[in-house]
Enzyme design. Structure first.
Site, PDB file in Angstrom:
ATOM      1  N   LYS A 212       0.848  -1.196   0.000  1.00  0.00           N
ATOM      2  CA  LYS A 212       0.000   0.000   0.000  1.00  0.00           C
ATOM      3  C   LYS A 212       0.887   1.252   0.000  1.00  0.00           C
ATOM      4  O   LYS A 212       1.868   1.325   0.735  1.00  0.00           O
ATOM      5  CB  LYS A 212      -0.894   0.005   1.236  1.00  0.00           C
ATOM      6  CG  LYS A 212      -1.764   1.245   1.384  1.00  0.00           C
ATOM      7  CD  LYS A 212      -2.630   1.144   2.627  1.00  0.00           C
ATOM      8  CE  LYS A 212      -3.408   2.424   2.870  1.00  0.00           C
ATOM      9  NZ  LYS A 212      -2.533   3.538   3.317  1.00  0.00           N
ATOM     10  N   HIS A 236      -1.732   7.786   1.744  1.00  0.00           N
ATOM     11  CA  HIS A 236      -1.961   7.624   3.185  1.00  0.00           C
ATOM     12  C   HIS A 236      -2.918   8.695   3.723  1.00  0.00           C
ATOM     13  O   HIS A 236      -2.741   9.236   4.809  1.00  0.00           O
ATOM     14  CB  HIS A 236      -0.640   7.671   3.962  1.00  0.00           C
ATOM     15  CG  HIS A 236      -0.665   6.853   5.218  1.00  0.00           C
ATOM     16  ND1 HIS A 236      -0.322   5.532   5.259  1.00  0.00           N
ATOM     17  CD2 HIS A 236      -1.007   7.179   6.498  1.00  0.00           C
ATOM     18  CE1 HIS A 236      -0.436   5.081   6.493  1.00  0.00           C
ATOM     19  NE2 HIS A 236      -0.858   6.056   7.270  1.00  0.00           N
ATOM     20  N   VAL A 270     -12.752   9.283  -1.056  1.00  0.00           N
ATOM     21  CA  VAL A 270     -14.036   8.694  -1.460  1.00  0.00           C
ATOM     22  C   VAL A 270     -15.123   9.127  -0.480  1.00  0.00           C
ATOM     23  O   VAL A 270     -15.057   8.835   0.712  1.00  0.00           O
ATOM     24  CB  VAL A 270     -13.943   7.155  -1.512  1.00  0.00           C
ATOM     25  CG1 VAL A 270     -15.304   6.550  -1.835  1.00  0.00           C
ATOM     26  CG2 VAL A 270     -12.910   6.730  -2.545  1.00  0.00           C
TER      27      VAL A 270
END
Length: 338
Positions: A212, A236, A270
């Site tokens: 990630k 992040h 989001v």
């Protein structure tokens, strides 16, 4: 319970740590790290939302996508929605401690499962919080994915073994946490990883391995060559590098370079189902949600998390119908203009 009530409760329980703003864009919490704001000016936090806002959807209503299929498969698990919970830790460090770490873990994992999806757990400067995540994963029969901070490889391997013992579906390292203040404050050294480091970790476990924090096409190719199963496009949450680019801006180039070689998750900014559709069209296979689910957990426990994912999923369904998108697993690039 509705989202307004969830937000009302969360605002009270997170007082002093999160204002639960009408629009979660990082303006009010800029520089509040520890906390859940973005680092420095908060530019990288807002970059995620701004990058998504610049992407527009093409309205189409002459088509046969009447009942879109929202299901996807992740590491052999069929999910009802492409919306997953991002790895989140620090209920006491960053969010005030109105709920315990284990309570937040359970809310995330159980709420996502109830919504037909999956949750992820994290690692932080308090080592026991990683163990709280694994305990939560055990409680849902392994249906969760733990992420480990970029510690030394020896320390990461110890935590991978714990993930294996917990029966986790996969395991990941969030390399974007290499400079986190909370780790330094707690005496937990972290840092960048080399190709050799990543290859060593991939070969250490039979679990699908995720990296990630990929934000450039060349690093995506590097980790693909190291044998990872998936990556997460992420800065992040804007919490590590001021003025970093937004995830939606870099996603298309990365997806193009990888050309289906591995699974691509994307997170950052989001706030609705339309954002999910945009990221899928730009090249993501699935989308991770962070801060809105923190609010869901603090405001409504597992039901708050479930409600948030279900709300975004309904919005995604409507957006798919109005763009002629038949499958969440195969969203054409032409759905968006960027």
């Amino acid at each position: 319970m509705d989202l307004n009530k969830v937000r009302e409760i969360a605002k009270d329980r997170m007082k002093g740590y999160c204002r639960v703003c009408p629009v979660c864009d990082g303006r009010a919490c800029a520089g509040q790290v520890p906390g859940i704001g973005g680092t420095g000016t908060g530019s990288a936090f807002s970059a995620n939302l701004n990058a998504l806002a610049k992407v527009k959807l093409n309205l189409r209503t002459i088509h046969e996508a009447v009942n879109p299929d929202l299901s996807i498969a992740v590491f052999g698990e069929k999910l009802n929605t492409p919306i997953l919970a991002a790895p989140i830790t620090g209920a006491s460090i960053n969010m005030g401690g109105a709920i315990s770490e284990r309570e937040m873990v359970d809310a995330m994992l159980q709420g996502t499962l109830a919504a037909g999806s999956l949750g992820m757990t994290g690692d932080t400067g308090v080592p026991s919080m990683y163990d709280d995540g694994l305990a939560g994963i055990r409680a849902v029969n392994g249906r969760g994915i733990p992420f480990i901070k970029p510690r030394s490889n020896d320390e990461i391997k110890k935590r991978i073994e714990k993930a294996e013992e917990a029966g986790a579906l996969a395991v990941g390292v969030d390399v974007d946490g290499a400079g986190l203040i909370t780790m330094a404050l707690n005496g937990q050294p972290v840092g960048p990883k080399s190709f050799k480091d990543i290859k060593e970790l991939v070969s250490f476990t039979e679990l699908p391995f995720i990296i990630k924090g990929i934000m450039t096409a060349d690093e995506a190719e590097t980790v693909a060559a190291a044998g990872v199963s998936a990556i997460v496009i992420s800065n992040h949450g804007g919490r590590v590098l001021d003025y970093a680019q937004g995830a939606a801006r870099v996603l298309p180039a990365i997806a193009d370079r990888l050309d289906g070689k591995l699974t691509i998750f994307a997170d950052g900014g989001v706030r609705a189902g339309t954002d999910v559709l945009k990221l899928l069209a730009l090249g993501a296979d699935a989308v991770l949600v962070g801060r809105p689910l923190i609010i869901g957990a603090f405001g409504g426990d597992r039901e708050g998390v479930k409600l948030t994912i279900e709300t975004y999923t309904k919005q995604l369904l409507q957006a798919m119908i109005l763009t002629g998108t038949a499958k969440a697993s195969d969203v054409p690039q032409g759905v968006v203009v960027s």
